[in-house]
Scaffold this motif. Structure first.
Motif, PDB file in Angstrom:
ATOM      1  N   LEU A  17       0.834  -1.213   0.000  1.00 58.96           N
ATOM      2  CA  LEU A  17       0.000   0.000   0.000  1.00 58.96           C
ATOM      3  C   LEU A  17       0.869   1.264   0.000  1.00 58.96           C
ATOM      4  O   LEU A  17       0.608   2.225  -0.749  1.00 58.96           O
ATOM      5  N   ALA A  18       1.909   1.206   0.829  1.00 59.08           N
ATOM      6  CA  ALA A  18       2.821   2.384   0.898  1.00 59.08           C
ATOM      7  C   ALA A  18       3.526   2.577  -0.436  1.00 59.08           C
ATOM      8  O   ALA A  18       3.640   3.715  -0.934  1.00 59.08           O
ATOM      9  N   LEU A  19       3.990   1.484  -1.040  1.00 61.77           N
ATOM     10  CA  LEU A  19       4.653   1.594  -2.347  1.00 61.77           C
ATOM     11  C   LEU A  19       3.678   2.098  -3.417  1.00 61.77           C
ATOM     12  O   LEU A  19       4.054   2.884  -4.295  1.00 61.77           O
ATOM     13  N   LEU A  21       1.252   4.100  -2.854  1.00 58.72           N
ATOM     14  CA  LEU A  21       1.144   5.551  -2.631  1.00 58.72           C
ATOM     15  C   LEU A  21       2.366   6.272  -3.201  1.00 58.72           C
ATOM     16  O   LEU A  21       2.251   7.325  -3.838  1.00 58.72           O
ATOM     17  N   ILE A  22       3.541   5.681  -2.940  1.00 60.67           N
ATOM     18  CA  ILE A  22       4.781   6.332  -3.394  1.00 60.67           C
ATOM     19  C   ILE A  22       4.798   6.475  -4.915  1.00 60.67           C
ATOM     20  O   ILE A  22       5.168   7.527  -5.448  1.00 60.67           O
ATOM     21  N   ASN A  25       2.305   9.294  -6.572  1.00 63.13           N
ATOM     22  CA  ASN A  25       2.371  10.654  -6.017  1.00 63.13           C
ATOM     23  C   ASN A  25       1.947  11.731  -7.007  1.00 63.13           C
ATOM     24  O   ASN A  25       1.583  12.831  -6.609  1.00 63.13           O
ATOM     25  N   VAL A  30      -4.649  11.398  -5.306  1.00 63.08           N
ATOM     26  CA  VAL A  30      -3.767  11.211  -4.138  1.00 63.08           C
ATOM     27  C   VAL A  30      -3.333  12.570  -3.598  1.00 63.08           C
ATOM     28  O   VAL A  30      -3.323  12.798  -2.386  1.00 63.08           O
ATOM     29  N   ILE A  33      -6.151  14.131  -1.683  1.00 62.91           N
ATOM     30  CA  ILE A  33      -6.265  13.557  -0.325  1.00 62.91           C
ATOM     31  C   ILE A  33      -5.177  14.140   0.572  1.00 62.91           C
ATOM     32  O   ILE A  33      -5.425  14.546   1.708  1.00 62.91           O
ATOM     33  N   ARG A  34      -3.992  14.176   0.028  1.00 59.28           N
ATOM     34  CA  ARG A  34      -2.857  14.717   0.780  1.00 59.28           C
ATOM     35  C   ARG A  34      -3.114  16.166   1.201  1.00 59.28           C
ATOM     36  O   ARG A  34      -2.888  16.554   2.353  1.00 59.28           O
ATOM     37  N   ILE A  37      -5.779  16.297   3.971  1.00 60.42           N
ATOM     38  CA  ILE A  37      -5.230  15.916   5.289  1.00 60.42           C
ATOM     39  C   ILE A  37      -4.325  17.022   5.823  1.00 60.42           C
ATOM     40  O   ILE A  37      -4.384  17.402   6.999  1.00 60.42           O
ATOM     41  N   SER A  38      -3.486  17.513   4.947  1.00 62.16           N
ATOM     42  CA  SER A  38      -2.567  18.579   5.339  1.00 62.16           C
ATOM     43  C   SER A  38      -3.323  19.802   5.876  1.00 62.16           C
ATOM     44  O   SER A  38      -2.975  20.355   6.917  1.00 62.16           O
ATOM     45  N   ILE A  41      -4.797  19.069   9.333  1.00 60.52           N
ATOM     46  CA  ILE A  41      -3.777  19.082  10.384  1.00 60.52           C
ATOM     47  C   ILE A  41      -3.355  20.515  10.703  1.00 60.52           C
ATOM     48  O   ILE A  41      -3.195  20.898  11.867  1.00 60.52           O
TER      49      ILE A  41
ATOM     50  N   PHE B  60       1.418   3.262  10.137  1.00 61.17           N
ATOM     51  CA  PHE B  60       1.053   3.627   8.771  1.00 61.17           C
ATOM     52  C   PHE B  60       0.303   4.964   8.754  1.00 61.17           C
ATOM     53  O   PHE B  60       0.613   5.875   7.975  1.00 61.17           O
ATOM     54  N   SER B  68       1.949  13.890   4.675  1.00 64.92           N
ATOM     55  CA  SER B  68       1.029  14.900   4.124  1.00 64.92           C
ATOM     56  C   SER B  68       1.537  16.305   4.378  1.00 64.92           C
ATOM     57  O   SER B  68       1.248  17.229   3.614  1.00 64.92           O
ATOM     58  N   LEU B  69       2.272  16.456   5.465  1.00 63.26           N
ATOM     59  CA  LEU B  69       2.760  17.785   5.828  1.00 63.26           C
ATOM     60  C   LEU B  69       4.162  18.074   5.304  1.00 63.26           C
ATOM     61  O   LEU B  69       4.686  19.161   5.498  1.00 63.26           O
ATOM     62  N   PHE B  73       7.770  12.088  -0.688  1.00 64.35           N
ATOM     63  CA  PHE B  73       6.752  11.259  -1.343  1.00 64.35           C
ATOM     64  C   PHE B  73       5.744  10.778  -0.307  1.00 64.35           C
ATOM     65  O   PHE B  73       6.139  10.339   0.786  1.00 64.35           O
ATOM     66  N   LEU B  74       4.485  10.835  -0.670  1.00 63.80           N
ATOM     67  CA  LEU B  74       3.441  10.325   0.218  1.00 63.80           C
ATOM     68  C   LEU B  74       3.593   8.801   0.287  1.00 63.80           C
ATOM     69  O   LEU B  74       3.611   8.135  -0.749  1.00 63.80           O
ATOM     70  N   GLY B  75       3.717   8.271   1.479  1.00 64.55           N
ATOM     71  CA  GLY B  75       3.862   6.825   1.640  1.00 64.55           C
ATOM     72  C   GLY B  75       5.220   6.410   2.182  1.00 64.55           C
ATOM     73  O   GLY B  75       5.359   5.293   2.686  1.00 64.55           O
TER      74      GLY B  75
END
Lengths: 259, 176
Positions: A17-19, A21-22, A25, A30, A33-34, A37-38, A41, B60, B68-69, B73-75
């Motif tokens: 899942l992380a890969l 996302l990577i 980018n 994506v 979403i980023r 979230i940013s 926060i 995670f 995100s901040l 790269f995201l992830g």
């Protein structure tokens, strides 16, 4: 057979899942979403950041106030220096363009009595200063040298009632005597009532009397009226120079050469 | 891994609090450009208390929030945090959850170093900075700083809660 690997499945899934996302980018979704979230926060943490930064902001504010005060003082000094530079430049230009030989001197003392009548300059006979030489500024005539010491001289100002200057109106070349009446203004006497004199007319030295060179600006006419005797005019003149604001003066030390 | 709603909410609130602390306190805790990773400490604590799978998920999510901040790269942080949390959980399983201060210190140091090392492999892609140089200048100091801050949590009074390494060590001594 795959049972020993079972505990690692969640970890492998997380890695995939992380890969994923990577490698996505650049995907706009994506990134959306980023960004969402940013933003969340940032909104949540904003009050805390602000509160925690308050002491630092307070210190920074204190430091900036101090710096502002210092800068203000520096600016004031700079402004004063600029004005002085401009004044000196004008004096230098005046000195270079003048047809007389001038010797510059600084005012080092003023007479202590009430009513400004004299000044002391830091130039004397060592600088070729002699009695009765004219003292001027770029604005106009100031007075004459009354007494000379080795390294200083006393200047009798036009505001002294005991001094008289041979003057001439530039509008009609009418001669007369300029002298102080005890106030800040001067009086121009000896002009017949038949002469047409108007406010704003310029008054210069006539050169008679061999004390002052001719055509030194004395001041402007501010009031004209008929004198009590009826024959002459009573003319009040505003001097070109403010005697209370003098710092540097010039003595015409070689007027004979150009007269 | 059992999911208890009340407990999940409690840890979620703690997570947000740590995230706020990470963002807001970073400038105050900075030493020569190095910040402690408070979120990693939080993730390892969760791992210690709730196991490797909880640590994996929390790691995670925390990494995702961190990414995100940042400009990375995201992830990347999701990958590194979840990985170190999972393996820390595996290590703790083998230690039967008995950890003293030095064990906690080593655990934090290894996880902090591992996390930053993994992320540096992605961060340095296309960069002229060498991995060794980056590790020496950033990864090691950050790992040490994070470990020191995390160790303070271990010895602090508020760290003495049921389920933590400290209380379990005491519990074991009491049973003896």
């Amino acid at each position: 057979m795959l049972d020993p690997l079972k505990p690692y499945v969640p970890w492998l899934a997380a890695i995939l899942l992380a890969l994923g996302l990577i490698f996505s980018n650049d995907n706009t979704q994506v990134n959306a979403i980023r960004a969402g979230i940013s933003d969340c926060i940032v909104v949540i943490t904003h009050p805390f950041r602000t509160t925690l930064q308050a002491p630092r902001v307070w210190d920074e504010n204190k430091y900036l106030r101090k710096r502002l005060a210092e800068m203000s003082l520096g600016l004031a000094r700079l402004g004063k220096s600029g004005a002085e530079c401009e004044r000196l430049r004008r004096m230098l230009d005046f000195k270079q363009n003048a047809k007389y030989k001038l010797t510059a001197g600084d005012v080092i003392a003023r007479n202590p009595e009430s009513g400004l009548r004299s000044l002391v300059l830091n130039i004397g006979y060592m600088d070729s200063i002699k009695v009765n030489q004219a003292v001027i500024t770029p604005e106009g005539l100031v007075g004459r040298v009354h007494r000379v010491n080795k390294e200083s001289c006393v200047v009798q100002l036009l505001s002294d009632p005991n001094i008289g200057v041979a003057g001439r109106l530039t509008s009609n070349n009418e001669d007369g005597i300029v002298h102080s009446v005890g106030s800040s203004d001067l009086r121009f006497d000896g002009v017949p009532a038949t002469v047409n004199v108007e406010q704003g007319d310029s008054l210069v030295t006539s050169g008679s009397g061999n004390v002052f060179p001719s055509n030194l600006f004395i001041g402007s006419v501010i009031e004209v009226k008929r004198a009590s005797n009826g024959w002459l005019l009573d003319i009040r003149v505003q001097p070109a120079v403010n005697y209370r604001l003098l710092d540097e003066l010039f003595v015409i030390s070689d007027a004979d050469r150009t007269r | 891994m059992q999911i208890v709603p009340g407990e999940t909410l409690k840890y979620a609130i703690w997570g947000v609090a740590v995230l706020i602390a990470q963002i807001a306190l970073s400038p105050l805790l900075e030493i020569r450009g190095i910040h402690p990773d408070l979120l990693l400490i939080y993730v390892i604590v969760i791992t210690f208390k709730k196991g490797k799978y909880a640590g994996l998920i929390i790691g995670f999510i925390a990494g995702f929030a961190q990414d995100s901040l940042s400009l990375e790269f995201l992830g990347v942080m999701s990958l590194s945090k979840s990985t170190v949390a999972f393996w820390a959980g595996k290590w703790l399983e083998n230690r039967e959850k008995v950890v003293n201060l030095s064990g906690w210190f080593v655990l934090l140091l290894i996880t902090a170093f591992g996390q930053d090392f993994i992320s540096s492999l992605f961060i340095l892609q296309g960069s002229h900075i060498g991995v060794f140089e980056y590790v020496l200048r950033n990864v090691v100091p950050t790992a040490v700083y994070t470990t020191v801050i995390g160790s303070l949590w271990f010895i602090a009074p508020f760290g003495n809660v049921r389920g933590t390494a400290k209380s379990q060590t005491r519990l074991k001594r009491f049973k003896r």
